[in-house]
Design a protein around this motif. Structure first.
Motif, mmCIF file in Angstrom:
data_model
loop_
_atom_site.group_PDB
_atom_site.id
_atom_site.type_symbol
_atom_site.label_atom_id
_atom_site.label_comp_id
_atom_site.label_asym_id
_atom_site.label_seq_id
_atom_site.Cartn_x
_atom_site.Cartn_y
_atom_site.Cartn_z
ATOM 1 N N ASP A 69 0.814 -1.367 -0.064
ATOM 2 C CA ASP A 69 -0.184 0.053 -0.154
ATOM 3 C C ASP A 69 0.746 1.213 0.116
ATOM 4 N N LEU A 70 1.816 1.487 0.866
ATOM 5 C CA LEU A 70 2.987 2.359 1.134
ATOM 6 C C LEU A 70 3.528 2.671 -0.278
ATOM 7 N N ASP A 71 3.991 1.597 -0.827
ATOM 8 C CA ASP A 71 4.631 1.790 -2.411
ATOM 9 C C ASP A 71 3.728 2.107 -3.224
ATOM 10 N N ALA A 72 2.432 1.559 -3.486
ATOM 11 C CA ALA A 72 1.688 1.938 -4.408
ATOM 12 C C ALA A 72 1.394 3.745 -4.278
ATOM 13 N N LEU A 123 -6.625 10.495 0.445
ATOM 14 C CA LEU A 123 -6.934 9.578 1.401
ATOM 15 C C LEU A 123 -7.388 8.019 1.039
ATOM 16 N N ILE A 124 -7.968 8.181 0.123
ATOM 17 C CA ILE A 124 -8.504 6.695 -0.595
ATOM 18 C C ILE A 124 -7.187 6.030 -1.188
ATOM 19 N N ARG A 125 -6.464 6.741 -1.887
ATOM 20 C CA ARG A 125 -5.157 6.131 -2.379
ATOM 21 C C ARG A 125 -4.214 5.643 -1.471
ATOM 22 N N SER A 126 -4.128 6.288 -0.180
ATOM 23 C CA SER A 126 -3.402 6.177 0.792
ATOM 24 C C SER A 126 -3.702 4.873 1.681
ATOM 25 N N GLY A 127 -5.178 4.491 1.174
ATOM 26 C CA GLY A 127 -5.553 3.281 2.153
ATOM 27 C C GLY A 127 -6.025 3.728 3.525
ATOM 28 N N ARG A 128 -5.948 4.723 3.735
ATOM 29 C CA ARG A 128 -6.518 5.282 5.253
ATOM 30 C C ARG A 128 -8.100 5.186 5.264
ATOM 31 N N LEU A 129 -8.616 5.496 4.257
ATOM 32 C CA LEU A 129 -10.285 5.321 4.174
ATOM 33 C C LEU A 129 -10.600 4.912 2.860
ATOM 34 N N THR A 130 -11.868 4.057 2.946
ATOM 35 C CA THR A 130 -12.201 3.827 1.529
ATOM 36 C C THR A 130 -13.219 4.774 1.091
ATOM 37 N N ALA A 131 -13.530 4.470 -0.402
ATOM 38 C CA ALA A 131 -14.387 5.259 -1.151
ATOM 39 C C ALA A 131 -16.076 5.450 -0.502
ATOM 40 N N GLU A 132 -16.393 4.260 0.274
ATOM 41 C CA GLU A 132 -17.543 4.281 0.739
ATOM 42 C C GLU A 132 -17.271 5.140 2.171
#
Length: 171
Positions: A5-8, A76-85
């Motif tokens: 996730d961090l790499d992406a 925030l979504i791309r970082s994986g911290r929160l989802t689109a929902e």
């Protein structure tokens, strides 16, 4: 958060930085310092992200989003911290009725202010300013506009006083 996730996320941010003209590849290019300065964050936060050592904190993420010209929501979504929902589109919230109201009814400006998170002490000002930019509906007068805002006769009186240049008791 996984290393993947961090790499992406870091790869996506790197690509954005390069697209925006930040020289982050050469040691003396100054891109990391420049973006850190423009975002108002510490250079080490940018370096740690680009070296895949750590995810930036929320404030750093917000500031980088502003400088890179992307919505904080996307960051925030791309970082994986929160989802689109979890970060539902606010425009979708306006399409659904407010609790206790009928579907298809146009929300009041107070309801819109509430959805947007306008502080209670600034709602009246928000309503007055936004109302100036709304198109006039056929047959709308000051009283109907006040009713649409959710206010009553006091606003109608104030509008009439402003239009005529009078005040209560000035005969």
């Amino acid at each position: 958060m996984t290393t993947q996730d961090l790499d992406a996320f870091a790869a996506w941010v790197e690509a954005l930085m390069r697209e925006r003209g930040y020289d982050i590849d050469s040691p003396r290019g100054g891109g990391k310092s420049r973006i850190a300065d423009e975002a108002g964050v510490h250079r080490a936060a940018v370096t740690r992200l680009l070296q895949r050592q750590s995810m930036p904190d929320l404030e750093t993420t917000r500031r980088l989003a502003r400088v890179l010209g992307v919505p904080v929501r996307d960051m925030l979504i791309r970082s994986g911290r929160l989802t689109a929902e979890e970060l539902a589109d606010p425009h979708g919230a306006l399409a659904s009725p407010a609790p206790g109201t009928e579907f298809g009814r146009r929300p009041t400006l107070e309801e819109v202010a509430d959805l947007l998170g306008v502080p209670a002490d600034r709602r009246d000002m928000f309503v007055r300013v936004v109302e100036q930019f709304l198109p006039n509906e056929a047959g709308t007068d000051a009283g109907a506009a006040a009713a649409r805002r959710g206010h009553g006769r006091a606003d109608e009186r104030i509008s009439m006083e402003a239009a005529t240049g009078t005040s209560p008791g000035s005969d």
